[in-house]
Structures are given as C-alpha cells and as structure tokens.
Design an enzyme around this catalytic site. Sequence first.
Site, mmCIF file in Angstrom:
data_model
loop_
_atom_site.group_PDB
_atom_site.id
_atom_site.type_symbol
_atom_site.label_atom_id
_atom_site.label_comp_id
_atom_site.label_asym_id
_atom_site.label_seq_id
_atom_site.Cartn_x
_atom_site.Cartn_y
_atom_site.Cartn_z
ATOM 1 N N GLU A 75 7.359 -40.469 -87.495
ATOM 2 C CA GLU A 75 6.280 -41.962 -88.440
ATOM 3 C C GLU A 75 5.570 -41.282 -89.291
ATOM 4 O OE1 GLU A 75 6.698 -40.475 -85.589
ATOM 5 O OE2 GLU A 75 7.830 -42.138 -83.792
ATOM 6 N N HIS A 105 2.160 -48.155 -75.669
ATOM 7 C CA HIS A 105 3.141 -49.034 -76.346
ATOM 8 C C HIS A 105 2.057 -50.285 -75.969
ATOM 9 C CE1 HIS A 105 6.211 -45.870 -74.716
ATOM 10 N NE2 HIS A 105 7.162 -46.206 -75.426
#
Lengths: 361, 326
Positions: free
Chosen positions: B60, B129
């Site tokens: 990321e 999440h």
Amino acid sequence: MKKKVAEFDIEYYQFLDETGKPLSDDLPDFATDVELLTDMYRRMVLYRAFDKKAVVLQRTGKMGTYAPTMGQEAIGTGFGLLLEKEDVYVPYYRDYPAMFCHGVKLEEIYHYWGGDERGCDYQGPKEDFPISVPIATQCLHAAGIATAIKLRKQKRMVAVSIGEGGTSEGEFYEAVNVAGAWQLPLVFFINNNQWAISVPASAQTGAETFAQKGLASGLPCIQVDGNDILAVHHVSKLAFERARRGEGATVIEALTYRLCDHTTADDATRYRDTDEYNDSWKREPISRLRNYLVSLNAWNEEREIALEKEVNQEVEAAVERYLTVTPEPVEKMFEHLYETLPEAYENQVELAKIFGGKAHG
Amino acid sequence: MAEITLVEAITLALAHEMKQDKDVVVLGEDIGANGGVFRATDGLLETYGPERVLDTPLAEAMIAGLSIGMAAQGMKPVAEFQFEGFIYPAMNQICNHAARIRNRTRGRLSCPAVFRAPWGGGIHAPEHHSDSPEALFAHTPGLRVVIPSSPARAYGLLLASIRDPDPVIFFEPKRIYRLVKQNVEDNGEALPLDRAFVLSEGDDLTLVTWGALVHECSAIVNAYHKQGVNIELIDLATISPIDFDTIAESVAKTGRCVIVQEAPQTCSVGSEIAACLAEQCLTDLEAPVVRVSGYDTVMPFLKLEKSYLPSVDRIKASIDEVLEYA
C-alpha cells in the site's frame, strides 16, 4: 530431486587504489579524458567547500541543522554528471553533489537548511524532487516517476539515492520490488557510508552487501568503491545505458565513509572510534583523483591554488545570495497549500497576517 | 439514463474521465482482470488496457508513493486501496508527501492524485475492514477528504476529485455500494467540492452526517416530518475542508444541531463541527450540540458491529433530547 533454480553474484568495481594508482591497465575509456576528470575534480572540491561552509553557517547561527556530505563527493559527482537534462533525480538528504551536477544551485541547499521552502523550488531541474527527509520514501517517488516515463514511452530515466541504513525501510524494498516487476528505467544508489547516525552498517543487515538487497527483485546489483570516482562513473554509465535501453533498473551500492557527523546536531565521537575515522581519511575520494590527475600530468600545484580561489569565490557568492534573501511574508504558509486556497481558510490567513507578521521581529 | 448503484457510479465516473483525459490512470491491487474486490474498476482493463489500468504489487505504501511520482509528472493517478483499514501503511506517503509536495516546492511540483478506498462498517467483513478513519486525514493540511452518500453524488464528486489539482482522499461507504439505485446521467458534470448538500430543509433542528448514515438519517427526517417536526438534513460530502458556512446558516435558523458519524467520537470530524458551532454560533444555539458517534473503541468484529454503529434508535434519542431542551 534437487536442482539449482537461480544463481546470483555481486561484482565489485574499483580502478584506483587509495593513492590514486590504477590497480591494473584495464581502465574505462574515459580514464584518459582529462577534461572530464578535471571537471569531476573541480566539482568535488567545490562541493566540499560548499559543505564546510554550510557547517560554518550553522555553527555561527546563520543556518539551521545541516546534514553534511563530507567524504561522499565521488558518488554524486560520479553519476550526477551522467544525468541528462531531461532525466529526473530524486535525492536523499546527503547527496548534494548529484543535485548540483543536475543543476540545483548551491544557495538553494543553503535556503533549504536555512528553513526556507524556496530552497526546494529549483530553478534548474524543474522535475527533480526536493530532499526527502522521511527515510526511503523517495525511492517510491522515483519508481512512480519512472512508471510515468515508461507508460509515456519516453527515453528518459530516473536516479534515486538512499543511505545504507535507509535500505532497512520497507519502502526501499517496495520500490526495488516494483522496479523489478515493471522493468522501470530507474537506478538506485545506496550510499553506504558505514553509519546510520550511530548504528553501524553491520547492524543493519545480515547480508554481505547492501547491493544484494535488489537481487530478490530480479535486478542486477553492483558494488563499487564509492571513493573511486572512475569506478562510480563507470558502473553508473552501464546502469544508465541499461535503463535508457528499456532493460530495467539496477541497484548500485557505493562504499564510502561518512567523514562528518550525521548532522550538525550530532556528535559522532559519542559512538565512533577515532582510529576508524582517522583511518578512513586515507581512502577519501578527492586526494585520490588529484593523485591520479597528477600522474596524468593533468594537475599541479599552481592549478590547485587557482582552483581553491575559484571555489571559495563561488561559495562566497552563493552565501551572499543566501544571506541577502529576506523571509517570505507569513501568508506564504497558505499560498501553496492547495492550488486555490479553500474558503475555509480565510479567517486563518487574516489571523496570520495580524499576529504572524512580526513573530520574528 | 440508467438506474445504477453507488459502486457502478464510481465505475462510470472512472470510465468517463479515463476516456476524456489520457493522463488519468487507475492503479491498485486486483483492479485489473478482477475489476477490484468490490468491482469498482469492472471492465476498465478491457477498455483501456494494462497501461491505463495497473495491477500493482501488493504494497500500500508503494501504491501511494508511485501515485505521488506519477502525479508529479502530470499524470492523474486514481489509486485504489482495497479497504480503508489497509491505508495505514500509506499514511507516511500521503501525509508526509502527497499533502506537502506543492507547499514545500512552492508550487513547482504538485500531486493531482485521488486515493480511493471502501470505507466504514456494516457489511459483516473481517476485522480491519470496517474503519472510519476520515478524521486522520482531515487533520492533515494539504489534503481533501470526500465521502459520497448516493450514486449521483459518487459520480459527480469523483469526477471533481479526479479533476482537482490537489490530492483527494475519496472514501466510499461500502455498506451502501449496492443499497440503492438512482438515475445517473453520464454527462461528465462534476459536483462542487468543499460544499455540503442540504438534502431537506427544516426549521426545527439541523442534522449533519455523511456517508452511509445519510440513509438512516433521511428515513428519520421523514418520520419526524410526519409528526410535524421539520429537520434540515445536511450531507457534509466534503469532510475536509468543512463547509461550515452551510452548517452555520442552518443552525442560525434551527438553533439546534445533532451530528451523526460512524467514527469514534474523540477528536472526530463531528467534534470539529461542534467546536466551530460553540465558537461561532453560540448565540444562535438553543440547545447543546450533540454528537452521535461510534464508540471510542476498536471497531468490533462482525457480531457486535451493529451495536457499535449509531442505530436509528440512538440517533432518534439524541434528536429528541436536543428538541426537548428548553
């Protein structure tokens, strides 16, 4: 069944010994290019004078904290001279020589460490990134620039530098990895100056070399004597040509020694052996090239004295340009935050103008 | 004109902008052949090819760092982070570089990138999440933070974000990715950034929210309307910079304000709005400003997820409390 599925090696390059004597007759073509070599020499002497002056400016209260580059001049100069105007250089904070070779002005670096953002607004290399303080982050910017260059099918390339300590960061590995996966036109220079502030290179890795950190990404990796500018220039040339041919990235580890404190806020005598430091001066790059130039009959005492005078004048002129610039008005804090300042900021700009203008007398 | 979901509106905006601007490139994990785990980039690879739709290695910080380098070269990268919970490794790049590069180079370099991520709770996903980290980015000068709440606003705000010359964090409320459909015309018309949307007008109370909770709040507003209570509902949309003028104008009329958000309460965007109301609208206020937030806890695993998120009952209780304050 058992078989070898991959094999690697790391080649080490060095042409001149500590005294500037060729180790063999097998020298690169440019080793007799006196014009190029004297330009390299002139630059290294200039950059060292620039560096010494920066420390003086800090010590006399005329500049903020400064990260010196003493001892590492051959690396940045060795590859910096190979950067074409349209290439992009993404530096770590100790590689002014390459920045200067690519057109950054001496006083721009004084401005930077003097605490003025205009020191990052390079008037020469408009696409080069400013110094990256957060360690290793610049490697990913370089990979992004190289991605843009590749996607647009341009013939340019990108160079990026980092210290050996910085290669412990995940973002270095991420950059090397994507450079391998995408065959980016990018060359990584690891300036292994043996010390990351107080932590020795031996404590950063269990590997024999820092160069081999690129092997797992499928990149060719080279180690070079970073105090031998002939060797640095030679391996850089190979790597740059490879990048320009579209064959992908290279990792180059240049061995050198930090002949200075980490920054002007550091005291290396707290953690570094004096004998080791003194011994490292024997391998420093400038006298090595001077000795070699003398052996080519391309240098003498008279030219040395003239050069000294010339670089001092050049540095003093840069210092004068640095010292005569007045601080920006306070509203500059807001001016480049966004292309157009959001309306929500209106009150803060007014407040800063009222109270911030005289904050520093 | 077709009825589409919020996630389809994202795809539509991406495709529109890729078609009209060759510098727009999308990148991220699994966004190519797979079309993204939520299918936000579905079909883009087929239309625009692997040089405009980049499946990246799995890292990321790298996605953000690459975007910064590409953007400095004048490209307009639209990066996808698979979930908001995975954006944290990229914060070094986003906060230290994307947000600062224009300022520290005095405008020589800039970062016209969009960092997209599905955001918020409510889909029974695994841990990490379902976070709502908008305040972390709203606290970083140099960034914009945008959260749409409907297909039409997702389309218009994403277009605006891609066209914006500065970095935008674009959080997409994943709970309503497919909850409602709306007619969205693919006309390339952007909606304004830095502007809140007044979704219903009213004189009795101002209700400020953003993202998926706009839907619960809309239903609540309708329910109160039937009882003769008129609530002005504001969808903040651009989380940073906050369009406080729109909120202040509303509170000048209503004198009462409730802020509803999924994020933990302390140091949240709701806290900032409440502080601005205290500073600038004290004489307009007829009741304390109340925040209805997620708790100051770690986002729970899925079994307690609904207990964490502000429920209709919890929102209503706060509205009643503020309405009844004399």
